[in-house]
Each structure stands twice: as C-alpha cells, then as structure tokens.
Design a protein around this motif. Sequence first.
Motif, PDB file in Angstrom:
ATOM      1  N   CYS A 131       1.004  -1.340   0.182  1.00  0.00           N
ATOM      2  CA  CYS A 131      -0.041   0.201  -0.086  1.00  0.00           C
ATOM      3  C   CYS A 131       0.840   1.211  -0.543  1.00  0.00           C
ATOM      4  CB  CYS A 131      -0.287   0.052   0.964  1.00  0.00           C
ATOM      5  SG  CYS A 131      -1.487   1.233   1.135  1.00  0.00           S
ATOM      6  N   ILE A 132       0.840   2.059  -1.070  1.00  0.00           N
ATOM      7  CA  ILE A 132       1.776   3.333  -0.743  1.00  0.00           C
ATOM      8  C   ILE A 132       1.192   4.923  -0.358  1.00  0.00           C
ATOM      9  CG2 ILE A 132       2.368   5.284  -2.496  1.00  0.00           C
ATOM     10  CD1 ILE A 132       2.083   2.833  -5.117  1.00  0.00           C
ATOM     11  N   ILE A 133       2.012   5.459   0.529  1.00  0.00           N
ATOM     12  CA  ILE A 133       1.083   5.732   1.336  1.00  0.00           C
ATOM     13  C   ILE A 133       1.578   7.720   0.953  1.00  0.00           C
ATOM     14  CG2 ILE A 133       0.621   4.721   3.542  1.00  0.00           C
ATOM     15  CD1 ILE A 133       2.926   5.874   4.365  1.00  0.00           C
ATOM     16  N   VAL A 192       2.539  -1.483  10.158  1.00  0.00           N
ATOM     17  CA  VAL A 192       1.829   0.074  10.595  1.00  0.00           C
ATOM     18  C   VAL A 192       2.222   0.694  11.729  1.00  0.00           C
ATOM     19  CG1 VAL A 192      -0.442   0.640  11.223  1.00  0.00           C
ATOM     20  CG2 VAL A 192      -0.288  -0.562   9.589  1.00  0.00           C
ATOM     21  N   LYS A 193       2.683  -0.850  12.664  1.00  0.00           N
ATOM     22  CA  LYS A 193       3.395  -0.197  13.850  1.00  0.00           C
ATOM     23  C   LYS A 193       4.947   0.184  13.924  1.00  0.00           C
ATOM     24  CE  LYS A 193       4.887  -2.673  17.823  1.00  0.00           C
ATOM     25  NZ  LYS A 193       6.213  -1.676  18.053  1.00  0.00           N
ATOM     26  N   TRP A 194       5.699   0.305  12.492  1.00  0.00           N
ATOM     27  CA  TRP A 194       6.805   0.683  12.777  1.00  0.00           C
ATOM     28  C   TRP A 194       6.376   2.343  12.305  1.00  0.00           C
ATOM     29  CZ3 TRP A 194       8.370   3.828   8.871  1.00  0.00           C
ATOM     30  CH2 TRP A 194       9.564   3.487   8.670  1.00  0.00           C
ATOM     31  N   TRP A 195       5.421   2.341  11.423  1.00  0.00           N
ATOM     32  CA  TRP A 195       4.698   3.868  11.792  1.00  0.00           C
ATOM     33  C   TRP A 195       4.612   4.678  12.521  1.00  0.00           C
ATOM     34  CZ3 TRP A 195       6.333   7.454   8.062  1.00  0.00           C
ATOM     35  CH2 TRP A 195       6.432   7.281   6.543  1.00  0.00           C
ATOM     36  N   THR A 196       4.052   3.924  14.127  1.00  0.00           N
ATOM     37  CA  THR A 196       3.852   4.683  14.817  1.00  0.00           C
ATOM     38  C   THR A 196       4.828   5.215  16.147  1.00  0.00           C
ATOM     39  OG1 THR A 196       3.947   2.287  16.571  1.00  0.00           O
ATOM     40  CG2 THR A 196       1.585   3.144  14.715  1.00  0.00           C
ATOM     41  N   ARG A 237       4.841  10.864  10.964  1.00  0.00           N
ATOM     42  CA  ARG A 237       3.876  10.028  10.977  1.00  0.00           C
ATOM     43  C   ARG A 237       2.717  11.253  10.112  1.00  0.00           C
ATOM     44  NH1 ARG A 237       5.070   9.312  15.739  1.00  0.00           N
ATOM     45  NH2 ARG A 237       3.166  10.758  16.584  1.00  0.00           N
ATOM     46  N   GLU A 238       2.578  12.655  10.621  1.00  0.00           N
ATOM     47  CA  GLU A 238       1.037  13.600  10.074  1.00  0.00           C
ATOM     48  C   GLU A 238       1.657  13.945   8.089  1.00  0.00           C
ATOM     49  OE1 GLU A 238       1.445  16.521  12.893  1.00  0.00           O
ATOM     50  OE2 GLU A 238       0.596  15.837  14.004  1.00  0.00           O
ATOM     51  N   ALA A 239       3.090  13.724   8.025  1.00  0.00           N
ATOM     52  CA  ALA A 239       3.531  14.645   6.301  1.00  0.00           C
ATOM     53  C   ALA A 239       2.842  13.720   5.266  1.00  0.00           C
ATOM     54  CB  ALA A 239       5.135  14.197   5.790  1.00  0.00           C
ATOM     55  N   TRP A 240       2.159  11.915   5.553  1.00  0.00           N
ATOM     56  CA  TRP A 240       1.622  11.201   4.459  1.00  0.00           C
ATOM     57  C   TRP A 240       0.239  11.192   4.595  1.00  0.00           C
ATOM     58  CZ3 TRP A 240      -1.165   6.992   6.216  1.00  0.00           C
ATOM     59  CH2 TRP A 240      -0.285   6.604   7.576  1.00  0.00           C
ATOM     60  N   GLN A 241      -0.618  12.367   5.668  1.00  0.00           N
ATOM     61  CA  GLN A 241      -1.686  12.599   5.917  1.00  0.00           C
ATOM     62  C   GLN A 241      -2.528  13.568   5.736  1.00  0.00           C
ATOM     63  OE1 GLN A 241      -2.576  10.616   9.710  1.00  0.00           O
ATOM     64  NE2 GLN A 241      -1.009   9.614   9.829  1.00  0.00           N
TER      65      GLN A 241
END
Length: 177
Positions: free
Chosen positions: A22-24, A61-65, A72-76
């Motif tokens: 999955c690409i973010i 996903v855990k690694w991203w946390t 974390r916020e940049a890709w959202q």
Amino acid sequence: MIINRPHIVVDLETLSTRSNACIISIGAVRIENLEIVDEFFVNVDPATCKDAGLHIDKHTVKWWTEQTKEAREAWQVNPLPLDEALDKFTQFYGFDSVPIWGYGSNFDVVILENAMTLSGWNENRNIGEKFPWKFWDINCLRTLSNVLDKRLPKKNNHNALDDATAQGNLLIEILKS
C-alpha cells in the motif's frame, strides 16, 4: 547510459515491504544535465490502495507509530485516491521512456508497477504500453551506490520527496564522477 538524457528518481513511503505494498506517498525528482530540474510529491489515500488489493502489514503500521510525529503526519495531508496519484505521477514522468531509479531493485518501481496493475490503472488508460517506462530503463541506485561505495546522507526522515531528492543528489554525484 547517456548521462545527458533525463532521469527520474522515485521514492515511495508504504504500509508494507511487499512488492504489492500500500503506497502512502510518492516523491520523485527529474534530473537533466546533471541537476535536479523538477520535483513531484503526492500523498495517497491508503483506503483506495487497500480497495485495489494492495497489502497493508501490521508490523509496518506499528513501525510508523514509532516514527516522528512529523513523519507520520506528513503522509496524511491531502491524500489523493490511488488512480489519481498514479495519473499525476505518470504526467510528471512523461510518456517517453527515460531511466527511472529506485533505491532497491525490488521496491519503489516494482511497487508502482504492481499498483498500476492491481488497481487496473494501466488497463483504464490509453497509454499504449503497460507502464510508461520500458523494463530496460529501470535502474537500482542502491546497487550502483554499493558497487561504487557511495552512501546516502545518514538523515532519513521518511518523507518521499526528501528521500527522492537525497537519492537524486547521490545519482548526480555518481554520474559526475
């Protein structure tokens, strides 16, 4: 390899390390005449990737946390649906095959190709080919830099554009030598 022709360096941030991740976010730079002349960045809506059959890994996903709040916020911020993000990237890349570089032979470009295939993107576009690049124009910057004992700067903030820029600068350094 002709160093005066354009080169694209692409970097992805993903929610998996599989070839169908999955690409973010997608970051890329265009190099012409041994300098970065253009850049590209887009965030991708993970839900549309999941709908297309792309993989989300709970460990990634855990690694991203565990990454910085900024990362974390940049890709959202303002994510686009996968097909729209792929359209925008293809417009940036162009429709004449030029060398495309990823930092790993089995990651960035492979994931883009799988996203195009699994989402049906390439079947819904009249591009004449399966992908905008020819298979012989796919290059691995990690392999080249390892062979030549060149290294990326230690800082890696997991921002696709920042990483693509750093990789682009490394490619320019290599091509100049």
